[in-house]
Design a protein around this motif. Structure first.
Motif, PDB file in Angstrom:
ATOM      1  N   SER A  62       0.798  -1.014  -0.115  1.00 22.87           N
ATOM      2  CA  SER A  62       0.028  -0.259  -0.256  1.00 22.87           C
ATOM      3  C   SER A  62       0.878   1.220  -0.112  1.00 22.87           C
ATOM      4  O   SER A  62       1.913   1.086   0.552  1.00 22.87           O
ATOM      5  N   THR A  87      -3.485   3.787  -1.706  1.00 23.16           N
ATOM      6  CA  THR A  87      -3.626   2.865  -2.773  1.00 23.16           C
ATOM      7  C   THR A  87      -3.157   1.465  -2.190  1.00 23.16           C
ATOM      8  O   THR A  87      -2.141   1.419  -1.524  1.00 23.16           O
ATOM      9  N   ASN A  89      -2.604  -2.298  -3.247  1.00 20.54           N
ATOM     10  CA  ASN A  89      -2.242  -3.098  -4.667  1.00 20.54           C
ATOM     11  C   ASN A  89      -2.562  -4.553  -4.347  1.00 20.54           C
ATOM     12  O   ASN A  89      -2.591  -5.184  -3.287  1.00 20.54           O
ATOM     13  N   PRO A  95      -5.267  -1.859  -8.501  1.00 19.04           N
ATOM     14  CA  PRO A  95      -5.368  -1.297  -7.216  1.00 19.04           C
ATOM     15  C   PRO A  95      -6.528  -0.616  -6.784  1.00 19.04           C
ATOM     16  O   PRO A  95      -7.450  -0.033  -7.690  1.00 19.04           O
TER      17      PRO A  95
END
Length: 190
Positions: A62, A87, A89, A95
């Motif tokens: 992240s 974000t 992933n 994502p």
């Protein structure tokens, strides 16, 4: 005693009194400055803040970015952010991107309170439709890729819209989104 020594004693005592007065004023200023530093003033800040979290294999799990980050020494919630973007992933899917107006990252980095309007997006692929979630005041646990809110939430995928109050969500496989109450949906079939 002579007249000169009496004058000297009075001048000396007056000077001592003035020096004492000045020292109390000066130490008062120092104390006010200490209170100012220990109060609600930031002890450090950053523009264009970025924080990465890696998984066991060294891959980026992240990312947290923000336009601004400010830390307050007296605040239990250590790091305040403006326009944070979190974000998450995943290996097999695009994502998840979580955008908020402001955020507060806990001192230990285990909780991120996203405040104001929050938007969660996942791009589409051949197998998945794009998903957008609109909500507010989302508590995110980056370490476990989990988020929840008691606020209203709206899930939009293609021409389908589902709304409800309260939401729990897991960003990692297996992906899980649950609306908790007052769930309503509008679905279009072709």
């Amino acid at each position: 005693m002579t007249h000169f020594s009496e004058k000297f004693i009075y001048i000396f005592l007056t000077g001592l009194a003035l020096l004492s007065w000045w020292l109390t004023q000066y130490t008062g200023l120092i104390q006010a400055e200490k209170e100012k530093v220990n109060g609600t003033y930031p002890d450090y800040f950053s523009k264009s803040y970025t924080k990465w979290e890696m998984d066991e294999t060294g891959q980026v799990k992240s990312t947290l970015t923000a336009e601004e980050m400010t830390h307050y020494a007296t605040d239990d919630w250590a790091t305040h952010t403006k326009k944070p973007v979190m974000t998450f992933n995943n290996e097999k899917t695009p994502p998840w991107v979580v955008i908020a107006e402001t955020g507060v990252l806990s001192k230990d980095g285990k909780k991120l309170q996203l405040n104001g309007k929050v938007t969660v997006n996942r791009a589409n692929t051949q197998d998945l439709k794009q998903l957008t979630i609109n909500t507010s005041n989302l508590m995110v646990t980056p370490e476990t890729s989990y988020a929840e809110t008691n606020a209203w939430a709206e899930l939009i995928s293609a021409s389908n819209v589902t709304t409800g109050t309260g939401m729990k969500m897991t960003f990692k496989e297996p992906i899980h989104v649950e609306l908790l109450s007052k769930v309503k949906g509008k679905y279009e079939t072709k």
